[in-house]
Design a protein around this motif. Structure first.
Motif, mmCIF file in Angstrom:
data_model
loop_
_atom_site.group_PDB
_atom_site.id
_atom_site.type_symbol
_atom_site.label_atom_id
_atom_site.label_comp_id
_atom_site.label_asym_id
_atom_site.label_seq_id
_atom_site.Cartn_x
_atom_site.Cartn_y
_atom_site.Cartn_z
ATOM 1 N N ARG A 77 31.498 -27.770 -6.162
ATOM 2 C CA ARG A 77 31.508 -29.003 -5.487
ATOM 3 C C ARG A 77 31.919 -28.874 -4.161
ATOM 4 O O ARG A 77 33.123 -28.494 -3.938
ATOM 5 C CB ARG A 77 31.724 -30.135 -6.043
ATOM 6 C CG ARG A 77 31.506 -31.499 -5.551
ATOM 7 C CD ARG A 77 32.039 -32.708 -6.346
ATOM 8 N NE ARG A 77 31.374 -33.690 -5.901
ATOM 9 C CZ ARG A 77 31.959 -35.057 -6.223
ATOM 10 N NH1 ARG A 77 33.055 -35.216 -7.280
ATOM 11 N NH2 ARG A 77 31.312 -36.154 -6.027
ATOM 12 N N TYR A 78 31.203 -29.427 -3.163
ATOM 13 C CA TYR A 78 31.860 -29.540 -1.597
ATOM 14 C C TYR A 78 31.998 -31.018 -1.245
ATOM 15 O O TYR A 78 30.979 -31.626 -1.384
ATOM 16 C CB TYR A 78 31.136 -28.852 -0.707
ATOM 17 C CG TYR A 78 31.507 -28.812 0.875
ATOM 18 C CD1 TYR A 78 32.894 -28.253 1.011
ATOM 19 C CD2 TYR A 78 30.968 -29.147 1.914
ATOM 20 C CE1 TYR A 78 33.400 -28.153 2.271
ATOM 21 C CE2 TYR A 78 31.412 -29.227 3.072
ATOM 22 C CZ TYR A 78 32.632 -28.801 3.250
ATOM 23 O OH TYR A 78 33.050 -28.702 4.482
ATOM 24 N N ALA A 79 33.248 -31.451 -1.062
ATOM 25 C CA ALA A 79 33.441 -32.695 -0.829
ATOM 26 C C ALA A 79 33.196 -33.388 0.555
ATOM 27 O O ALA A 79 33.582 -33.005 1.556
ATOM 28 C CB ALA A 79 34.989 -33.054 -1.362
ATOM 29 N N ARG A 80 32.091 -34.256 0.694
ATOM 30 C CA ARG A 80 31.640 -34.979 2.072
ATOM 31 C C ARG A 80 31.580 -36.391 1.758
ATOM 32 O O ARG A 80 30.905 -36.835 0.770
ATOM 33 C CB ARG A 80 30.385 -34.354 2.279
ATOM 34 C CG ARG A 80 30.583 -33.108 2.677
ATOM 35 C CD ARG A 80 31.360 -32.707 3.886
ATOM 36 N NE ARG A 80 30.703 -33.145 5.101
ATOM 37 C CZ ARG A 80 31.458 -33.353 6.301
ATOM 38 N NH1 ARG A 80 32.467 -32.417 6.431
ATOM 39 N NH2 ARG A 80 30.834 -33.770 7.241
ATOM 40 N N GLY A 81 32.298 -37.166 2.657
ATOM 41 C CA GLY A 81 32.277 -38.633 2.633
ATOM 42 C C GLY A 81 30.739 -39.127 2.579
ATOM 43 O O GLY A 81 29.891 -38.694 3.364
ATOM 44 N N ARG A 82 30.603 -40.217 1.865
ATOM 45 C CA ARG A 82 29.393 -40.934 1.808
ATOM 46 C C ARG A 82 29.709 -42.541 1.941
ATOM 47 O O ARG A 82 30.593 -42.822 1.425
ATOM 48 C CB ARG A 82 28.864 -40.653 0.397
ATOM 49 C CG ARG A 82 27.513 -41.024 0.267
ATOM 50 C CD ARG A 82 26.800 -40.727 -1.110
ATOM 51 N NE ARG A 82 25.333 -41.262 -1.171
ATOM 52 C CZ ARG A 82 25.273 -42.520 -1.752
ATOM 53 N NH1 ARG A 82 25.993 -43.159 -2.459
ATOM 54 N NH2 ARG A 82 23.910 -42.864 -2.050
ATOM 55 N N GLY A 83 29.019 -43.043 2.718
ATOM 56 C CA GLY A 83 29.376 -44.626 3.036
ATOM 57 C C GLY A 83 29.905 -44.888 4.462
ATOM 58 O O GLY A 83 30.291 -43.615 5.041
ATOM 59 N N VAL A 84 29.969 -46.007 4.815
ATOM 60 C CA VAL A 84 30.550 -46.057 6.223
ATOM 61 C C VAL A 84 31.980 -45.657 6.481
ATOM 62 O O VAL A 84 32.724 -45.740 5.492
ATOM 63 C CB VAL A 84 30.643 -47.511 6.573
ATOM 64 C CG1 VAL A 84 29.174 -48.279 6.926
ATOM 65 C CG2 VAL A 84 31.177 -48.415 5.537
ATOM 66 N N GLY A 85 32.094 -44.969 7.518
ATOM 67 C CA GLY A 85 33.330 -44.190 7.686
ATOM 68 C C GLY A 85 33.112 -42.733 7.386
ATOM 69 O O GLY A 85 33.940 -41.908 8.069
ATOM 70 N N GLY A 86 32.047 -42.185 6.496
ATOM 71 C CA GLY A 86 31.836 -40.892 6.195
ATOM 72 C C GLY A 86 32.976 -40.269 5.724
ATOM 73 O O GLY A 86 33.849 -40.787 4.926
ATOM 74 N N SER A 87 33.159 -39.030 6.049
ATOM 75 C CA SER A 87 34.289 -38.321 5.520
ATOM 76 C C SER A 87 35.736 -38.772 6.429
ATOM 77 O O SER A 87 36.918 -38.492 5.631
ATOM 78 C CB SER A 87 34.132 -36.832 6.115
ATOM 79 O OG SER A 87 33.268 -36.053 5.353
ATOM 80 N N SER A 88 35.757 -39.544 7.265
ATOM 81 C CA SER A 88 36.753 -40.035 7.734
ATOM 82 C C SER A 88 37.812 -41.069 6.822
ATOM 83 O O SER A 88 38.583 -41.382 7.007
ATOM 84 C CB SER A 88 36.500 -40.746 9.137
ATOM 85 O OG SER A 88 36.062 -42.055 8.842
ATOM 86 N N ALA A 89 36.617 -41.739 5.937
ATOM 87 C CA ALA A 89 37.215 -42.641 5.069
ATOM 88 C C ALA A 89 37.763 -42.240 3.870
ATOM 89 O O ALA A 89 38.356 -42.735 2.921
ATOM 90 C CB ALA A 89 35.962 -43.523 4.420
ATOM 91 N N VAL A 90 37.613 -40.603 3.419
ATOM 92 C CA VAL A 90 38.199 -39.988 2.411
ATOM 93 C C VAL A 90 38.921 -39.035 2.486
ATOM 94 O O VAL A 90 39.753 -38.301 1.545
ATOM 95 C CB VAL A 90 36.880 -39.531 1.445
ATOM 96 C CG1 VAL A 90 36.213 -40.698 1.012
ATOM 97 C CG2 VAL A 90 35.897 -38.688 2.164
ATOM 98 N N ASN A 91 39.027 -38.404 3.909
ATOM 99 C CA ASN A 91 39.679 -37.326 4.133
ATOM 100 C C ASN A 91 41.259 -37.364 4.425
ATOM 101 O O ASN A 91 41.682 -38.691 4.565
ATOM 102 C CB ASN A 91 39.488 -36.503 5.361
ATOM 103 C CG ASN A 91 38.395 -35.240 5.204
ATOM 104 O OD1 ASN A 91 38.339 -34.639 4.014
ATOM 105 N ND2 ASN A 91 37.568 -35.095 6.122
ATOM 106 N N ALA A 92 42.347 -36.628 4.294
ATOM 107 C CA ALA A 92 43.647 -36.859 4.491
ATOM 108 C C ALA A 92 43.834 -37.234 5.904
ATOM 109 O O ALA A 92 42.828 -36.834 6.817
ATOM 110 C CB ALA A 92 44.386 -35.522 4.341
ATOM 111 N N MET A 93 44.842 -37.918 6.443
ATOM 112 C CA MET A 93 44.635 -38.571 7.786
ATOM 113 C C MET A 93 46.126 -38.517 8.314
ATOM 114 O O MET A 93 47.134 -38.836 7.935
ATOM 115 C CB MET A 93 44.523 -40.151 7.641
ATOM 116 C CG MET A 93 44.257 -40.707 8.904
ATOM 117 S SD MET A 93 43.442 -42.492 8.866
ATOM 118 C CE MET A 93 41.931 -41.971 8.207
ATOM 119 N N VAL A 94 46.129 -37.653 9.423
ATOM 120 C CA VAL A 94 47.515 -37.628 10.274
ATOM 121 C C VAL A 94 47.061 -37.583 11.634
ATOM 122 O O VAL A 94 45.828 -37.467 12.170
ATOM 123 C CB VAL A 94 48.106 -36.122 10.003
ATOM 124 C CG1 VAL A 94 48.548 -35.984 8.592
ATOM 125 C CG2 VAL A 94 47.008 -34.883 10.207
#
Length: 324
Positions: A77-94
């Motif tokens: 499995r390759y994790a890619r964001g789904r829904g508004v915000g895309g991967s920016s909504a589920v990735n680590a954030m710094v």
């Protein structure tokens, strides 16, 4: 008919739709395959500090994406964001401005002189925040913070709430009468008249007419939409790239377990591989919401040259295929 249809409400699409809708005479439709919601209705796991919890939110990752990372490995499995915000909504954030030489490389190799470090540094200075904010850390993150200085350079990180492009770019534009955001609308193909895009067709067969189509469906889905549209030109799906990483799982003493999510902390190691700051360590105090007591140190190579390919049926990153 819409003046512009933007496909994908992720890191690119949300910004593109917001900017395009700044002209009130331009009617813009933003299509997103996953769920749509305004910032006020962001699920707590998506808004919270832990991307591990965000990725566990039902429906916010693509379930049907399997990718080969390196030669000899089976697809997984390759994790890619789904829904508004895309991967920016589920990735680590710094908050990481990047390496000055990377910007200068763009200027040298691609004649993008306005993107040299000299030109962009003042913009980063305008939004500068302290390198390290006080925040609630678990044992793994606190350990990484304690070995700063000569060993590693700590990067900036969030202080308890993550902000996706849905929150930052799309939310201020949602009140515009000329912008429509439509979730649950996966796009199958771009409708073409000759070589001109005149609309899109959704998975359910609905056709939406448009004066222009902007494809912002990410590194996986954008080429796949093009291929399904008959745009099978040289280069479509090629050049796929991601940085290899390796997780080191750490079992914590029971008294160090946390009952709440905490921000991840990241550092760039001063002992590099080939280029300055090309090794990154991400410290997480929860490996999974379902596995309490496990922390993770994720080590990633940030400068890589291997290139892969996306086809209609496969994703192959071909990591480690280049010796550089």
């Amino acid at each position: 008919m819409y003046d512009v249809v933007v496909v994908g409400a992720g890191s690119a699409g949300a910004i593109v739709a917001s900017r395009l809708s700044e002209r009130p005479e331009r009617r813009v439709l933003l299509l997103e395959a996953g769920p749509d919601h305004d910032a006020a209705h962001t699920p707590p796991s998506i808004a919270g500090p832990s991307f591990v919890h965000a990725m566990a939110e039902p429906g916010r990752l693509w379930d049907d994406l399997d990718a080969v990372r390196a030669s000899g490995q089976a697809p997984r499995r390759y994790a890619r964001g789904r829904g508004v915000g895309g991967s920016s909504a589920v990735n680590a954030m710094v908050a990481l401005p990047g390496e000055p030489d990377d910007y200068d490389e763009w200027a040298r190799n691609y004649q993008l002189t306005d993107w040299s470090w000299q030109h962009v540094a003042p913009w980063f200075q305008r939004v500068a925040v302290p390198r390290h904010r006080s925040a609630s850390h678990g044992a793994v993150a606190a350990a990484l913070v304690s070995v700063g200085g000569e060993a590693a350079e700590l990067t900036r990180f969030t202080d308890g709430r993550r902000a996706s492009v849905n929150d930052v770019y799309l939310e201020p534009a949602r009140s515009r009468a000329n912008l429509e955001v439509r979730g649950g609308s996966p796009v199958r193909r771009v409708v073409l008249e000759g070589t001109r895009a005149v609309g899109v067709e959704l998975d359910d067969g609905t056709v939406i007419d448009a004066g222009a189509v902007v494809l912002c469906a990410g590194a996986i889905h954008s080429p796949r939409v093009l291929l399904r549209s008959g745009v099978d030109l040289a280069g479509v799906g090629e050049g796929l790239q991601d940085h290899p990483s390796f997780p080191v799982t750490i079992r914590l003493h029971e008294h160090l377990w946390l009952d709440h999510a905490t921000p991840a902390v990241t550092a760039l190691l001063r002992r590099t591989y080939r280029r300055p700051n090309d090794l990154q360590v991400l410290a997480m105090d929860d490996a999974s919401p379902d596995m309490p007591g496990l922390g993770v140190l994720m080590v990633a190579a940030m400068k890589c040259t291997s290139r892969g390919v996306v086809t209609a049926d496969t994703i192959d990153f071909r990591m480690l295929s280049s010796a550089a």
